[in-house]
Design a protein around this motif. Structure first.
Motif, mmCIF file in Angstrom:
data_model
loop_
_atom_site.group_PDB
_atom_site.id
_atom_site.type_symbol
_atom_site.label_atom_id
_atom_site.label_comp_id
_atom_site.label_asym_id
_atom_site.label_seq_id
_atom_site.Cartn_x
_atom_site.Cartn_y
_atom_site.Cartn_z
ATOM 1 N N ALA A 32 36.091 91.346 -4.956
ATOM 2 C CA ALA A 32 35.118 92.415 -5.447
ATOM 3 C C ALA A 32 35.566 93.812 -3.994
ATOM 4 O O ALA A 32 35.072 93.082 -2.778
ATOM 5 C CB ALA A 32 34.301 91.168 -4.446
ATOM 6 N N LEU A 71 29.126 92.048 -7.588
ATOM 7 C CA LEU A 71 28.738 90.528 -6.506
ATOM 8 C C LEU A 71 27.889 90.378 -5.110
ATOM 9 O O LEU A 71 28.117 89.745 -4.687
ATOM 10 C CB LEU A 71 30.276 90.042 -6.239
ATOM 11 C CG LEU A 71 30.976 89.671 -7.171
ATOM 12 C CD1 LEU A 71 32.012 88.189 -7.460
ATOM 13 C CD2 LEU A 71 31.141 88.535 -8.261
ATOM 14 N N ALA A 87 32.791 86.088 -3.048
ATOM 15 C CA ALA A 87 33.919 86.876 -3.444
ATOM 16 C C ALA A 87 35.151 85.719 -3.141
ATOM 17 O O ALA A 87 34.586 85.537 -1.827
ATOM 18 C CB ALA A 87 33.467 87.905 -3.552
#
Length: 338
Positions: A32, A71, A87
């Motif tokens: 992410a 995310l 993540a």
């Protein structure tokens, strides 16, 4: 053997693979970032990482990139996301969670380094001694810097007189004493908000890399001046992996991660930042957009005044660290600038 293709990912994911004679379950790591897809960190650093883990694992270890806060929105929560496993891996800026990385933050104030490579090399000479304990909650894959060697502004701040009262965004709040010693007013703002800040007048100026001036950040659209020969600040950045996710990998996959981590990934990161700055500097020299801006250099006499202000500000920073229980801040800063 089943193969799944992820159009948004970088590589293929295999259901199982035999690595060095041992059967290894296929693993896909989620990565992410808060930066746009075209940013060089996404394309170059994580492009390199994705290719390397796939190649070294024979395709059994892959990654899928989620840029632009897919995310979770905003850069400030990147460290929390990796600690909590939102993540598997995140890219973040240390200054956004400064309380977690006080010793790493000492790479930020002006010193002897002028490029990301110089600063990152100095950081890793002392990382194990002074900073490794700040990353106990995660698996630190890389820690590296980006050079803030310019100021993008809507007014001429190439003199101490011009700096007086200027609303200036530094690379971290911890440099507030330095900014104040220069006569400016420090304003804290993430990089994702600086374009709007310059365009609306919320800020007058911000520390910037060459790459900030050009796409994807485009500060040249909302600035009137680009000022060089300033005391260079650095943004400290990290790539961190969720510790439980790392520990849950096979020994073979962990070794691949280990071999690519530390100074190896950090060198890739600093080279990515320096490379982007070189490309942006060349772009700036040719682009008609720069005709609308004044590209000025701080004179030697004014730079000497700014450097004196930096020294004064550093003393205040060391005193503040001491009050917070970090008695060796001066020692760490000096070690970083040998």
């Amino acid at each position: 053997m089943k193969i799944r293709i992820f159009m948004g990912g970088l590589v293929l994911a295999l259901s199982t693979f035999t690595l060095n004679g041992d059967k290894v379950s296929a693993e896909e790591l989620t990565v992410a970032t808060f930066i746009p897809p075209q940013h060089h960190i996404n394309k170059n650093l994580f492009g390199w990482f994705g290719k390397e883990i796939a190649k070294r694992s024979g395709g059994s270890l892959t990654m899928k990139l989620f840029p632009s806060g897919q995310l979770g929105a905003g850069p400030v929560q990147q460290y929390k996301r990796v600690v909590e496993g939102v993540a598997d891996i995140t890219f973040g800026v240390s200054a956004y969670t400064a309380a977690i990385f006080p010793k790493t933050m000492l790479t930020i104030p002006p010193g002897k380094s002028t490029t990301a490579k110089e600063s990152t090399d100095r950081l890793w000479r002392v990382f194990d001694k002074y900073m490794a304990d700040e990353y106990k909650q995660v698996k630190a894959l890389g820690v590296f810097t980006v050079a803030g060697s310019l100021v993008a502004s809507t007014k001429d701040i190439s003199t101490m007189k011009g700096l007086k009262g200027t609303k200036l965004v530094p690379y971290a709040a911890m440099t507030t004493p330095i900014i104040k010693a220069m006569g400016a007013v420090p304003v804290q703002m993430p990089v994702t908000k600086m374009y709007t800040g310059l365009s609306t007048g919320t800020i007058d100026a911000t520390y910037a890399s060459y790459n900030n001036i050009t796409p994807p950040w485009n500060f040249w659209d909302v600035s009137k001046y680009v000022v060089g020969n300033i005391p260079v600040q650095f943004a400290a950045t990290y790539v961190a992996m969720n510790k439980e996710r790392y520990d849950g990998l096979s020994a073979a996959h962990r070794k691949i991660i280990d071999d690519l981590s530390g100074k190896t990934m950090s060198d890739q990161g600093s080279a990515t930042f320096d490379g982007a700055d070189r490309r942006s500097e060349a772009m700036m020299k040719k682009s008609p957009k720069m005709k609308k801006l004044s590209w000025v250099q701080v004179s030697s006499a004014e730079r000497a005044k700014m450097d004196a202000a930096v020294k004064k500000g550093l003393e205040a920073i060391f005193a503040d660290y001491s009050k917070r229980g970090i008695k060796n801040a001066r020692e760490i800063y000096n070690a970083l600038n040998q």
